[in-house]
Design a protein around this motif. Sequence first.
Motif, PDB file in Angstrom:
ATOM      1  N   LYS A  62       9.334  10.171   1.643  1.00 60.16           N
ATOM      2  CA  LYS A  62       9.074  11.238   2.609  1.00 60.16           C
ATOM      3  C   LYS A  62       7.667  11.833   2.457  1.00 60.16           C
ATOM      4  O   LYS A  62       7.023  12.175   3.446  1.00 60.16           O
ATOM      5  N   ALA A  63       7.183  11.947   1.217  1.00 57.55           N
ATOM      6  CA  ALA A  63       5.940  12.679   0.972  1.00 57.55           C
ATOM      7  C   ALA A  63       4.687  11.819   0.914  1.00 57.55           C
ATOM      8  O   ALA A  63       3.590  12.318   1.179  1.00 57.55           O
ATOM      9  N   LEU A  64       4.827  10.550   0.549  1.00 57.48           N
ATOM     10  CA  LEU A  64       3.632   9.732   0.290  1.00 57.48           C
ATOM     11  C   LEU A  64       3.601   8.483   1.155  1.00 57.48           C
ATOM     12  O   LEU A  64       4.630   8.005   1.615  1.00 57.48           O
ATOM     13  N   ASP A  65       2.405   7.928   1.312  1.00 60.16           N
ATOM     14  CA  ASP A  65       2.286   6.655   2.005  1.00 60.16           C
ATOM     15  C   ASP A  65       2.867   5.558   1.104  1.00 60.16           C
ATOM     16  O   ASP A  65       2.962   5.736  -0.114  1.00 60.16           O
ATOM     17  N   PRO A  66       3.272   4.436   1.664  1.00 52.27           N
ATOM     18  CA  PRO A  66       3.960   3.408   0.883  1.00 52.27           C
ATOM     19  C   PRO A  66       3.156   2.891  -0.327  1.00 52.27           C
ATOM     20  O   PRO A  66       3.742   2.671  -1.392  1.00 52.27           O
ATOM     21  N   ALA A  67       1.867   2.720  -0.191  1.00 53.96           N
ATOM     22  CA  ALA A  67       1.071   2.199  -1.311  1.00 53.96           C
ATOM     23  C   ALA A  67       1.028   3.194  -2.465  1.00 53.96           C
ATOM     24  O   ALA A  67       1.163   2.815  -3.637  1.00 53.96           O
TER      25      ALA A  67
END
Length: 145
Positions: free
Chosen positions: A72-77
């Motif tokens: 929810k909070a971060l981009d996938p990488a």
Amino acid sequence: MSGRIVVGVDGSEPALKALKWAAAQAALTGDSLEVVTSWEYPASWSTMMPGVPTEFDPEQLAKEILNASLEKALDPATAAAARRTVVGGNPAQALVDTAKGATLLVVGDRGYSGFKAAVLGSVSTNVTQHAPCPVVVVRGESAAS
């Protein structure tokens, strides 16, 4: 030489804000990011939570909360690069213990506690008093909002 930033999550909005802040700080400093959540059984599990299935696994639930928070909070990488740590025990103590040797410990100002009148929640208060490294407390919603 880069260090390690530890951030505590419980799925609450303040924790998600803390996670975003910690990830941005790690990107600036080159530190690694370690995301921590904890779980513990209540003193009287069966009487406090009637109707909970006997196959209920609080550690698995904690893993799901940690993974959902990252998603929810971060981009996938950034989420994929973060170290994920699930600890059984008191949340404040788990964070203090995990933060040994860390560059920074980051927490939200409160979790899911219903007591909103305090400036800080119990975990963030305990962590600021006992952490072995500098602590950043990321504020959630202000009283004005």
